[in-house]
Each structure stands twice: as C-alpha cells, then as structure tokens.
Design an enzyme around this catalytic site. Structure first.
Site, PDB file in Angstrom:
ATOM      1  N   ASN A   1       0.868  -1.180   0.000  1.00  0.00           N
ATOM      2  CA  ASN A   1       0.000   0.000   0.000  1.00  0.00           C
ATOM      3  C   ASN A   1       0.907   1.233   0.000  1.00  0.00           C
ATOM      4  O   ASN A   1       1.496   1.571   1.019  1.00  0.00           O
ATOM      5  CB  ASN A   1      -0.886  -0.042   1.255  1.00  0.00           C
ATOM      6  CG  ASN A   1      -1.735   1.200   1.412  1.00  0.00           C
ATOM      7  OD1 ASN A   1      -1.820   2.030   0.501  1.00  0.00           O
ATOM      8  ND2 ASN A   1      -2.368   1.343   2.573  1.00  0.00           N
TER       9      ASN A   1
ATOM     10  N   LYS B   1       0.084   4.268  -0.238  1.00  0.00           N
ATOM     11  CA  LYS B   1      -0.559   5.463   0.326  1.00  0.00           C
ATOM     12  C   LYS B   1      -0.300   6.659  -0.600  1.00  0.00           C
ATOM     13  O   LYS B   1      -0.282   6.486  -1.810  1.00  0.00           O
ATOM     14  CB  LYS B   1      -0.077   5.687   1.763  1.00  0.00           C
ATOM     15  CG  LYS B   1      -0.233   4.412   2.602  1.00  0.00           C
ATOM     16  CD  LYS B   1      -0.080   4.623   4.075  1.00  0.00           C
ATOM     17  CE  LYS B   1      -0.262   3.301   4.791  1.00  0.00           C
ATOM     18  NZ  LYS B   1      -0.231   3.400   6.225  1.00  0.00           N
TER      19      LYS B   1
ATOM     20  N   HIS C   1      -9.679   1.263   5.198  1.00  0.00           N
ATOM     21  CA  HIS C   1      -8.381   1.433   5.867  1.00  0.00           C
ATOM     22  C   HIS C   1      -8.570   2.390   7.044  1.00  0.00           C
ATOM     23  O   HIS C   1      -9.361   3.331   6.963  1.00  0.00           O
ATOM     24  CB  HIS C   1      -7.359   2.001   4.872  1.00  0.00           C
ATOM     25  CG  HIS C   1      -5.968   1.986   5.417  1.00  0.00           C
ATOM     26  ND1 HIS C   1      -5.520   2.936   6.301  1.00  0.00           N
ATOM     27  CD2 HIS C   1      -4.944   1.110   5.240  1.00  0.00           C
ATOM     28  CE1 HIS C   1      -4.266   2.642   6.633  1.00  0.00           C
ATOM     29  NE2 HIS C   1      -3.895   1.542   6.005  1.00  0.00           N
TER      30      HIS C   1
ATOM     31  N   GLU D   1      -6.913   4.798   8.068  1.00  0.00           N
ATOM     32  CA  GLU D   1      -6.692   6.214   7.751  1.00  0.00           C
ATOM     33  C   GLU D   1      -7.946   6.817   7.111  1.00  0.00           C
ATOM     34  O   GLU D   1      -8.236   7.996   7.301  1.00  0.00           O
ATOM     35  CB  GLU D   1      -5.460   6.359   6.842  1.00  0.00           C
ATOM     36  CG  GLU D   1      -4.177   6.161   7.651  1.00  0.00           C
ATOM     37  CD  GLU D   1      -3.001   5.593   6.883  1.00  0.00           C
ATOM     38  OE1 GLU D   1      -3.005   5.641   5.637  1.00  0.00           O
ATOM     39  OE2 GLU D   1      -2.066   5.093   7.547  1.00  0.00           O
TER      40      GLU D   1
ATOM     41  N   GLU E   1      -5.536  -4.924  10.749  1.00  0.00           N
ATOM     42  CA  GLU E   1      -4.512  -3.901  10.957  1.00  0.00           C
ATOM     43  C   GLU E   1      -4.779  -3.157  12.261  1.00  0.00           C
ATOM     44  O   GLU E   1      -5.576  -2.212  12.288  1.00  0.00           O
ATOM     45  CB  GLU E   1      -4.533  -2.894   9.807  1.00  0.00           C
ATOM     46  CG  GLU E   1      -4.269  -3.507   8.450  1.00  0.00           C
ATOM     47  CD  GLU E   1      -3.691  -2.481   7.479  1.00  0.00           C
ATOM     48  OE1 GLU E   1      -2.569  -2.681   7.030  1.00  0.00           O
ATOM     49  OE2 GLU E   1      -4.362  -1.468   7.215  1.00  0.00           O
TER      50      GLU E   1
ATOM     51  N   GLY F   1       2.235   2.341  10.832  1.00  0.00           N
ATOM     52  CA  GLY F   1       3.168   3.454  10.665  1.00  0.00           C
ATOM     53  C   GLY F   1       3.886   3.853  11.945  1.00  0.00           C
ATOM     54  O   GLY F   1       4.531   4.894  11.999  1.00  0.00           O
TER      55      GLY F   1
ATOM     56  N   SER G   1       3.178  -2.025  10.320  1.00  0.00           N
ATOM     57  CA  SER G   1       4.640  -2.026  10.473  1.00  0.00           C
ATOM     58  C   SER G   1       5.304  -3.360  10.119  1.00  0.00           C
ATOM     59  O   SER G   1       6.302  -3.726  10.741  1.00  0.00           O
ATOM     60  CB  SER G   1       5.037  -1.595  11.888  1.00  0.00           C
ATOM     61  OG  SER G   1       4.601  -0.268  12.125  1.00  0.00           O
TER      62      SER G   1
END
Ligand code: PGA
Length: 247
Positions: free
Chosen positions: A9, A11, A96, A98, A168, A174, A209
């Site tokens: 991904n 991003k 996701h 985010e 996730e 991250g 991560s």
C-alpha cells in the site's frame, strides 16, 4: 490451501519517475514462478502507468479506495469500481483506518463500498482493526466483530468466499510497533471464526509495520495468509524480501 497474498500500500507516495524505478528494481528481483501472490496499490492517478509497467509480470494491481456509487454521475472527486476495473485493478483496499479516521468512514459506508467492489468485479480487501485505547480496555474482539458484522450481514455466501480481510491494529500502523505474531494470530483466528464456512478459504492478511525482519514469524502463524504492507513497501528491496518470506 489458501494462497499467500502480499499487497504493498503506497498510500500518498510515488511519482512517474520513482514508480518506474521501483518497478524495474522489484521485477529484477521477483523473477520466475511464485506460490505467493503480490499486488501493489499506488495512488489512483498512477494506476494506468503501473498497469502498463506490470503488464508482463505476475504482480497484480490494487486501488486504495473506491466510491460507494456504482453508476457514473455528479460525484466530484470520486472514482468508481468500474473505472478501477477498467484500469486493470484486481483488488481494492476498503475501510483502511486512515480513511475511517481522517475521512470519517463508517462501518455502513465501508459495507456499501465492499458491495460496490463486488458489483464491479473487484476483490475487496476489507480492513479492520482496533485502536490502542480499545485494545487497552479489552474491547479488541468486540470492535473487530462489529466491523466484520456490518459487512458480512450485507453479503451472500458467494461474495463472502471472494472477500479478503486485512487485520490492521491501528496502534501498529506506521508506528514501528508490530503486533506480536501471537497477538495477531489471536485476532486472525477470531476473524476466521466470524466468517463461518467461508473462513476456510478467505485470506486474512496482517498489516501494521510489517518489515522483512518480522515477516517470517508472522507468516508462520496458522491464520495469517499474507500482509498489507505500508512503509516497507516503498523500498523495492525490502518489499521483495517480504514477498519472498510469503513465497
Ligand atoms: P505500515 O502501514 O506498514 O506503514 O504500518 C500498513 C498499512 O497502513 O496498510
């Protein structure tokens, strides 16, 4: 047997030149026939470029999001599933964390997007995961269950079999903090159980991560069928090592 799947991904990263370099470096390393499946999810504007660069490889294309609206129309800024399929996408990441937090995507909207993906012939990669606060208060499994239920209740048996799930934990995305293989396995087993019969074939990826150094131990877990990789996917060599682990 579930085929391992690793999705990079990207991003909001990339440029036409950097993408070209990444693909040439990655494909130079990823040669021959593979047991694991690999996909990359660049920003939507780069999908046609990546489709062209990857056309003679076994690497699939994924999108990072799609519109819940299936039909063309006055939806400024939106991209439909049909458009993504037209750009040779096979997968689309949905829900996701985010997008759930920065764009306030609800479980209901996520479910609508999953249906829109199926309607356009794409494979939805449904992301679920708990925040640090939720983990610390002991509500991890109930949060995951609510996120899963909102989607599963809208799908028929055939669609359910075609789903990919990515677990996730938000606190691991991250941050450099990976869930331990045991922590991840516990949630993956739970996710599989919520899928009922389809659980034996649906692939459940871990994300948060993931690095080349942590991949082997994660992939050794019974219910981890691959990874959704963010930061480490930007480096073609590191991403290749993760793909090799899955292979
Ligand atoms: P990360 O991102 O690997 O950088 O933690 C994973 C993801 O957000 O999918």
């Amino acid at each position: 047997m579930r085929r391992q799947l690793v999705i990079g991904n990207w991003k909001m990263n990339g440029s036409t030149i950097a993408n070209q370099q990444w693909v040439s470096q990655f494909l130079g390393l990823w040669q021959g026939v593979h047991r694991a499946e690999v996909a990359v999810a660049p920003p939507v504007v780069f999908l046609p470029q990546l489709a062209e660069l990857l056309s003679r490889s076994d690497v699939a294309l994924a999108a990072q999001d799609l519109s819940s609206h299936a039909k063309p129309g006055a939806y400024t800024g939106e991209v439909s599933g049909a458009m993504l399929a037209d750009c040779d996408c096979r997968y689309v990441i949905i829900g996701h964390s985010e997008r759930r937090s920065y764009h306030l995507e609800s479980n209901r909207l996520v479910a609508e997007k999953v249906i829109a993906a199926f309607d356009s012939g794409l494979v939805p990669v449904l992301c679920v995961g708990e925040s640090l606060e939720q983990r610390e208060s002991g509500s991890t499994l109930s949060v995951i269950e609510a996120q899963m239920r909102a989607v599963l209740d809208c799908l028929d048996a055939e669609q359910l079999k075609g789903l990919v799930v990515a677990y996730e934990p938000v606190w691991a995305i991250g941050t450099g903090k990976t869930a331990s293989p045991e922590q991840a396995q516990e949630v993956h087993r739970f996710v599989r159980a919520t899928l009922g019969e389809a659980g034996s074939t649906v692939r459940i990826l871990y994300g948060g991560s993931v690095k080349a150094s942590s991949a082997d131990a994660l992939f050794a877990q019974e219910d981890i069928d691959g990874a959704l990789v963010g930061g480490a996917a930007l480096d073609a060599e590191e991403f290749h090592r993760i793909c090799q682990s899955a292979d």
